[in-house]
Design a protein around this motif. Sequence first.
Motif, PDB file in Angstrom:
ATOM      1  N   GLU A  24      56.558  57.282 -45.948  1.00 12.47           N
ATOM      2  CA  GLU A  24      57.448  58.295 -45.377  1.00 12.47           C
ATOM      3  C   GLU A  24      58.212  57.646 -44.227  1.00 12.47           C
ATOM      4  O   GLU A  24      57.640  56.882 -43.446  1.00 12.47           O
ATOM      5  CB  GLU A  24      56.615  59.489 -44.881  1.00 12.47           C
ATOM      6  N   LYS A  32      53.012  60.049 -47.042  1.00 15.18           N
ATOM      7  CA  LYS A  32      53.054  61.418 -47.540  1.00 15.18           C
ATOM      8  C   LYS A  32      52.148  61.513 -48.760  1.00 15.18           C
ATOM      9  O   LYS A  32      52.250  60.703 -49.678  1.00 15.18           O
ATOM     10  CB  LYS A  32      54.476  61.812 -47.939  1.00 15.18           C
ATOM     11  N   ARG A  38      50.936  66.699 -47.159  1.00 16.69           N
ATOM     12  CA  ARG A  38      50.744  66.364 -45.743  1.00 16.69           C
ATOM     13  C   ARG A  38      51.318  64.978 -45.469  1.00 16.69           C
ATOM     14  O   ARG A  38      51.279  64.092 -46.319  1.00 16.69           O
ATOM     15  CB  ARG A  38      49.272  66.387 -45.384  1.00 16.69           C
ATOM     16  N   VAL A  39      51.851  64.799 -44.273  1.00 21.00           N
ATOM     17  CA  VAL A  39      52.348  63.509 -43.814  1.00 21.00           C
ATOM     18  C   VAL A  39      51.422  63.062 -42.689  1.00 21.00           C
ATOM     19  O   VAL A  39      51.143  63.828 -41.767  1.00 21.00           O
ATOM     20  CB  VAL A  39      53.807  63.616 -43.311  1.00 21.00           C
TER      21      VAL A  39
END
Length: 55
Positions: A24, A32, A38-39
């Motif tokens: 990401e 990610k 979720r990151v």
Amino acid sequence: MSQPEGRAVPFYCPYCGDEDLAPEAEPAGAWKCESCLRVFTVRLVGLALGGNGEP
């Protein structure tokens, strides 16, 4: 999955355990999870030294 330069590659998402991860752009060094969206980042805090604090 190719490894971007200077980025440690996690093997699985720390939240859901899925292995479908993608780099990401922001924040720097983030990943990610394509499963739970979720990151997250992985960061080394330091070394745990035993007893007297010497290596």
